[in-house]
Write a protein that holds these residues in place. Structure first.
Motif, PDB file in Angstrom:
ATOM      1  N   VAL A  99       8.451   9.502  -6.802  1.00  0.00           N
ATOM      2  CA  VAL A  99       7.966  10.074  -5.775  1.00  0.00           C
ATOM      3  C   VAL A  99       6.249   9.885  -5.854  1.00  0.00           C
ATOM      4  O   VAL A  99       6.002   9.305  -4.026  1.00  0.00           O
ATOM      5  N   GLU A 100       5.642  10.434  -6.351  1.00  0.00           N
ATOM      6  CA  GLU A 100       3.879  10.388  -6.849  1.00  0.00           C
ATOM      7  C   GLU A 100       4.070   8.979  -6.631  1.00  0.00           C
ATOM      8  O   GLU A 100       2.714   8.964  -5.743  1.00  0.00           O
ATOM      9  N   GLU A 101       4.465   8.062  -7.732  1.00  0.00           N
ATOM     10  CA  GLU A 101       3.318   6.747  -7.758  1.00  0.00           C
ATOM     11  C   GLU A 101       3.890   5.743  -6.327  1.00  0.00           C
ATOM     12  O   GLU A 101       2.645   5.564  -5.849  1.00  0.00           O
ATOM     13  N   LEU A 102       4.778   6.188  -5.516  1.00  0.00           N
ATOM     14  CA  LEU A 102       5.736   6.004  -4.339  1.00  0.00           C
ATOM     15  C   LEU A 102       4.320   5.835  -3.539  1.00  0.00           C
ATOM     16  O   LEU A 102       3.868   5.419  -1.972  1.00  0.00           O
ATOM     17  N   MET A 103       4.249   7.515  -3.528  1.00  0.00           N
ATOM     18  CA  MET A 103       3.603   7.984  -1.972  1.00  0.00           C
ATOM     19  C   MET A 103       2.133   7.566  -2.278  1.00  0.00           C
ATOM     20  O   MET A 103       1.400   7.708  -1.189  1.00  0.00           O
ATOM     21  N   GLN A 104       1.398   7.682  -3.619  1.00  0.00           N
ATOM     22  CA  GLN A 104      -0.417   7.073  -4.238  1.00  0.00           C
ATOM     23  C   GLN A 104      -0.157   5.688  -3.186  1.00  0.00           C
ATOM     24  O   GLN A 104      -1.342   5.130  -3.059  1.00  0.00           O
ATOM     25  N   LYS A 105       0.359   5.322  -4.183  1.00  0.00           N
ATOM     26  CA  LYS A 105       0.899   3.902  -3.691  1.00  0.00           C
ATOM     27  C   LYS A 105       0.320   3.756  -2.073  1.00  0.00           C
ATOM     28  O   LYS A 105      -0.310   1.889  -1.788  1.00  0.00           O
ATOM     29  N   THR A 106       1.616   3.371  -1.203  1.00  0.00           N
ATOM     30  CA  THR A 106       1.312   4.145  -0.242  1.00  0.00           C
ATOM     31  C   THR A 106       0.244   4.814   0.542  1.00  0.00           C
ATOM     32  O   THR A 106      -0.304   3.247   1.661  1.00  0.00           O
ATOM     33  N   ARG A 107      -0.322   5.107   0.476  1.00  0.00           N
ATOM     34  CA  ARG A 107      -1.475   6.049   1.066  1.00  0.00           C
ATOM     35  C   ARG A 107      -2.623   5.261   0.496  1.00  0.00           C
ATOM     36  O   ARG A 107      -3.612   5.034   1.427  1.00  0.00           O
ATOM     37  N   SER A 108      -2.629   4.414  -0.350  1.00  0.00           N
ATOM     38  CA  SER A 108      -4.321   3.196  -0.731  1.00  0.00           C
ATOM     39  C   SER A 108      -3.991   2.199   0.225  1.00  0.00           C
ATOM     40  O   SER A 108      -4.827   2.339   0.699  1.00  0.00           O
TER      41      SER A 108
END
Length: 211
Positions: A183-192
């Protein structure tokens, strides 16, 4: 929602707002997905209405307080919005989980503002994890949508001018094979990815204004 869109489509021109959509091909595909968009002001609703004829089948996650603001709340309920209690995360998850199967079966897009709170500051603020948990549990792709900044709007200056908004739909981000630990990696990838587009479109608009 399509009916509401057709009725409200005339509001933006009256306010002097021009919405320009990019990446239309990602938004118009007939598939279920989790749309995540930056949240800047109540004007986001007008932007969504501009997109509804393209999205076709879509519903929105909204705070339950909107339901009690009649007649708007009644209209929102009739349009099929999903109301959640933001102060009760367990209840919110349960409501969204119950809706997920229908969303997948009927190829409905689920629109979520992952920032939670409106911020018209020219940047994308940290995300809450809810949308990404839903996407991973349902194995549905994330579809990022970015509204350029509302440079024409200032609550502090009590200013609301006419303006141009670039709406960019990014390519879908797959969640296939991901688990809750991602979840954390997906969230950061999307926000970036969304932050990069926001900066680019803001710069483009500022450059056009300077000409």
């Amino acid at each position: 929602m399509r009916l509401a869109s057709s009725l409200c489509h005339h509001v933006s021109p009256l306010l002097g707002l021009r919405w320009e959509l990019r990446g239309r091909e990602h938004l118009e595909r007939d598939r279920a997905c989790i749309i995540v968009a930056n949240h800047q002001s109540s004007l986001d609703i007008l932007g969504m209405f501009e997109l509804w004829p393209v999205m076709d089948k879509c519903t929105v996650v909204a705070k339950k307080e909107i339901f009690y603001a009649w007649p708007v709340g009644l209209a929102a309920w009739l349009c099929g919005l999903i109301f959640i209690d933001r102060m009760n995360s367990q209840s919110a998850r349960s409501v969204i989980n119950d809706a997920t199967q229908e969303i997948k079966t009927n190829k409905i897009k689920l629109w979520i503002f992952p920032e939670g709170t409106r911020h018209n500051t020219g940047e994308i603020h940290p995300f809450k994890k809810g949308a990404f948990h839903v996407a991973i549990r349902s194995q549905l792709p994330i579809l990022p949508v970015v509204f350029s900044s509302y440079y024409f709007l200032s609550a502090e200056e009590k200013r609301f001018d006419s303006g141009r908004i670039l709406v960019t739909t990014l390519p879908p981000i797959s969640t296939e094979g991901l688990s809750t630990k991602d979840v954390e990696e997906l969230m950061q990838k999307t926000r970036s990815a969304m932050s990069e587009v926001l900066q680019a479109t803001n710069s483009e608009i500022q450059l056009s204004l300077a000409r």
